[in-house]
Scaffold this active site. Structure first.
Site, PDB file in Angstrom:
ATOM      1  N   CYS A   1     -76.075  43.299 -28.449  1.00 34.09           N
ATOM      2  CA  CYS A   1     -75.528  44.631 -28.160  1.00 34.09           C
ATOM      3  C   CYS A   1     -76.810  45.705 -27.999  1.00 34.09           C
ATOM      4  O   CYS A   1     -76.629  46.741 -27.612  1.00 34.09           O
ATOM      5  CB  CYS A   1     -74.632  45.062 -28.940  1.00 34.09           C
TER       6      CYS A   1
ATOM      7  N   CYS B   1     -80.856  44.111 -31.492  1.00 35.32           N
ATOM      8  CA  CYS B   1     -79.662  43.087 -31.388  1.00 35.32           C
ATOM      9  C   CYS B   1     -79.779  42.257 -30.128  1.00 35.32           C
ATOM     10  O   CYS B   1     -79.735  42.937 -28.982  1.00 35.32           O
ATOM     11  CB  CYS B   1     -78.417  43.581 -31.913  1.00 35.32           C
TER      12      CYS B   1
ATOM     13  N   LYS C   1     -69.243  -2.988 -56.861  1.00 32.46           N
ATOM     14  CA  LYS C   1     -68.602  -3.400 -58.080  1.00 32.46           C
ATOM     15  C   LYS C   1     -68.199  -4.772 -58.096  1.00 32.46           C
ATOM     16  O   LYS C   1     -67.588  -5.587 -57.247  1.00 32.46           O
ATOM     17  CB  LYS C   1     -67.199  -2.302 -58.194  1.00 32.46           C
TER      18      LYS C   1
ATOM     19  N   CYS D   1     -77.696  43.767 -37.572  1.00 37.08           N
ATOM     20  CA  CYS D   1     -77.595  44.474 -36.344  1.00 37.08           C
ATOM     21  C   CYS D   1     -76.852  45.760 -36.813  1.00 37.08           C
ATOM     22  O   CYS D   1     -76.074  45.618 -37.553  1.00 37.08           O
ATOM     23  CB  CYS D   1     -76.742  43.857 -35.241  1.00 37.08           C
TER      24      CYS D   1
ATOM     25  N   LEU E   1     -72.744   6.065 -63.087  1.00 35.93           N
ATOM     26  CA  LEU E   1     -73.229   4.822 -62.418  1.00 35.93           C
ATOM     27  C   LEU E   1     -74.781   4.702 -62.549  1.00 35.93           C
ATOM     28  O   LEU E   1     -75.260   5.868 -62.363  1.00 35.93           O
ATOM     29  CB  LEU E   1     -72.532   4.451 -60.976  1.00 35.93           C
TER      30      LEU E   1
ATOM     31  N   LYS F   1     -69.307   6.120 -51.568  1.00 33.09           N
ATOM     32  CA  LYS F   1     -69.506   7.020 -52.655  1.00 33.09           C
ATOM     33  C   LYS F   1     -69.303   8.424 -52.281  1.00 33.09           C
ATOM     34  O   LYS F   1     -70.250   9.117 -51.651  1.00 33.09           O
ATOM     35  CB  LYS F   1     -70.857   6.890 -53.394  1.00 33.09           C
TER      36      LYS F   1
END
Length: 657
Positions: A403, A400, A282, A418, A81, A111
């Protein structure tokens, strides 16, 4: 009732239920009842294979894998198109149509950002499906399309030939679930639903396609023999009556209404289950379409209105760090709420430290944001002239946030991870990997069951597996007494897997199956490996300085020490299991190419590795031997150019005697 009559009755019922569930979204029976009908049909078809037909619901589960996709020449080209990017361009298109058509009527449709397909029916039976390709030549993906439940395999009151065009897409929810699964497995994530759908349709195994739950909306009759229509909307309603899932549409007869519908779709595009990158306008009249015709590339009677990505300013209030299932630290910018593409956005991923540095984004900055592909929020740039005083460059943490283990940067990328062996953020991925076939090979313990065990509080690390009791496991959803007993037996069996499998199962960076075998062979038990120096590690073939550093760092982590002590207490073997003493291929790297007649690739690889060698996927100066079968290609050519030894299967058989 004879078998043929029962089969036909079951097929009719299952097709009706498929239509209600996948097209109308109005299921009338439970999944259990549906599965019972399907099982009965499968049973009857296995007993009467001569009664199996291509349009049977049993054929949707995915047939045999194909070796490639054949080309298909489209009987009617699948045109693209012309795009319009503003209201002014839309109005110009509209007015041009008005110059040729008196009082034109239009349809406006969303579309879909998917993959265009042609579906071909002969006498009401789905016989072929093809990709758009270049519009004139596509690829035959019939078997993959059969797995999409909203595609009818037969249609009622059918014309002699019917070709319809539709857009295959991956629903947003399915996309999110698929990426979550890939993250657990440590696989590369799909960038967006369209890429995921495209990657799925390129699969050679229809069973993989079936598992990914693609969908389709049809939006055009390309060709029909045996029926006449005068408008596009007539064709859509006809397709709906044929049990297709059709594109939603609106009819408009003036420019103002046309623009309103397009803008309304744009404002609500985040509410659709599929991605939208525009709206399609259309001409409704088919005879007028014929008179307007097409250019070499696109029809003159249609246009695609492409929504410009919204860009707005907002202020970064914080940068938070999340730890993913593979241990990767991902920074996210948290900012003042801003409305984008129909939704309120409050954060955007900053990906990694390199992206943060490139943008120089800081807490307190005013930033310009948009939704990439109308889906994912992203920071485009920092408005430096609005930066307040006192801001400082942002750096990801060295430990981290979940932890407190140290983090490390990938040697070959920007990711920071980590290093904690028991980090709660990684528990699902770690346990799934620990139980996988190449690792401890705990039969039956896949991602679904692992998640169930974690969610129920029965386990949080791999060591907890060895404390499970059958009675507790049997209480889980979809787990009975026998299944629980089988799982406990598989876990017990894994205790004797040996050092090599355990090392791979622990997930130490850059310690794959091959490296784990080498380490187990060299050191013999876990204590000796733990005491190894960097020099001793790097003396092993294929263990470089970086891998040695990862191994030493892993053992130095208190979480690793805790995990190993619990595994040892549970009776997990920390000693190498050696069923051979032959290391004739030690230090040698093999490359396999072509088709082998006496072995599968996996069998040849296993033989090489069992004799201490390594198998690589590409030829380089480090390659020792190339084993070439029939139809060997570029790898053989490269090996010849580099002067690398090339052997056939007969020579290989002599080498492994």
């Amino acid at each position: 009732m004879d078998a043929k009559a029962e089969i036909e009755k079951l097929r009719k019922e299952l097709n009706e239920h498929n239509h209600k569930y996948y097209v109308l979204d109005e299921p009338s029976i439970s999944d259990f009842e549906y599965d019972a009908l399907m099982r009965r049909l499968i049973e009857l078809e296995e007993e009467n294979p001569e009664l199996v037909t291509p349009d049977s619901p049993t054929q949707r589960v995915g047939g045999a894998a194909v070796s490639g996709f054949e080309q298909v020449i489209h009987e009617v080209p699948l045109e693209s198109l012309n795009d319009v990017f503003s209201d002014d361009e839309l109005k110009a298109f509209y007015e041009k149509i008005e110059q040729s058509v008196a009082q034109p009527e239009f349809t406006v449709e969303p579309k879909i950002d998917g993959l265009s397909m042609a579906l071909i029916y002969e006498n009401g039976v789905f016989v072929r499906g093809a990709t758009r390709g270049d519009g004139r030549v596509g690829e035959d993906v019939t078997e993959n399309l059969r797995t999409i439940r909203s595609i009818p395999l037969t249609i009622p009151d059918a014309p002699e030939t019917l070709i319809v065009r539709g857009e295959v897409y991956m629903p947003r929810k399915v996309f999110e679930e698929l990426n979550a699964e890939r993250e657990v497995r440590g696989e590369k994530l799909f960038a967006n639903p369209r890429n995921a759908a495209a990657g799925t349709m390129r699969q050679l195994d229809p069973q993989v396609v079936s598992s990914r739950k693609l969908d389709i909306l049809v939006f055009n009759v390309q060709y029909v023999k045996g029926k006449d229509f005068t408008t596009h909307t007539e064709t859509l309603e006809y397709l709906k009556a044929c049990n297709f899932k059709i594109i939603p549409y609106k009819i408009v007869s003036n420019y103002a209404d046309c623009a309103d519908v397009i803008h309304n779709i744009g404002e609500h595009r985040d509410e659709y289950e599929y991605g939208i990158d525009g709206a399609v306008v259309k001409v409704n009249s088919l005879p007028e379409r014929g008179r307007l015709g097409s250019t070499a590339k696109a029809p003159r009677w249609a246009a695609a209105y492409k929504y410009p990505p919204e860009k707005k300013e907002t202020v970064v209030k914080d940068i938070v760090v999340q730890v993913g299932r593979t241990g990767v630290l991902t920074p996210k910018a948290v900012f003042d709420p801003v409305r984008l593409a129909g939704t309120t956005v409050t954060y955007a991923t900053l990906h990694n430290q390199d992206v943060i540095d490139a943008l120089d984004v800081r807490i307190g900055d005013t930033v310009l944001v948009q939704k990439a592909g109308e889906i994912i929020p992203e920071v485009l740039e920092v408005i430096k002239e609005k930066r307040p005083e006192g801001t400082v460059p942002y750096k990801l943490p060295e430990f981290c946030p979940v932890c407190s283990s140290p983090v490390s940067r990938d040697e070959d990328g920007a990711a920071i991870r980590c290093t904690g062996a028991e980090c709660p953020a990684q528990q699902l991925r770690n346990i799934v990997h620990f139980a996988s076939k190449g690792a401890m090979d705990i039969d039956g313990l896949g991602e679904s069951l692992a998640k169930n065990l974690i969610d129920s509080g029965l386990i949080s690390t791999a060591a907890d597996l060895y404390e499970l009791e059958a009675q507790s496991v049997s209480m889980l959803e979809r787990m009975g007494k026998k299944s629980a007993e089988n799982l406990i037996a598989a876990i017990e069996k894994s205790k004797s897997a040996g050092l090599a499998r355990l090392l791979y199962a622990l997930g130490i960076r850059q310690v794959g199956e091959a490296a784990a075998k080498l380490l187990a062979r060299r050191f013999g038990d876990m204590d000796a490996l733990k005491a190894a120096t960097a020099e001793e590690l790097t003396n092993i073939n294929d263990v470089g300085a970086t891998t040695a550093e990862y191994i030493i760092s892993w053992f130095a982590n208190p979480q690793s020490e805790h995990l190993l002590s619990r595994l040892k207490a549970a009776g997990v073997s920390m000693t190498a299991v050696e069923d051979r003493v032959d290391s004739r291929f030690e230090g040698m790297t093999f490359v396999l190419t072509g088709t082998l007649s006496s072995y599968t690739r996996d069998e040849a690889k296993a033989i090489v590795e069992s004799l201490g060698g390594k198998v690589s996927g590409s030829v380089s100066k480090k390659t020792t031997v190339v084993l070439a079968g029939e139809s060997a290609g570029s790898k053989l050519t490269k090996a010849t150019e580099l002067g690398i030894r090339i052997i056939d299967e007969a020579e290989f058989a002599e080498m492994i005697k």
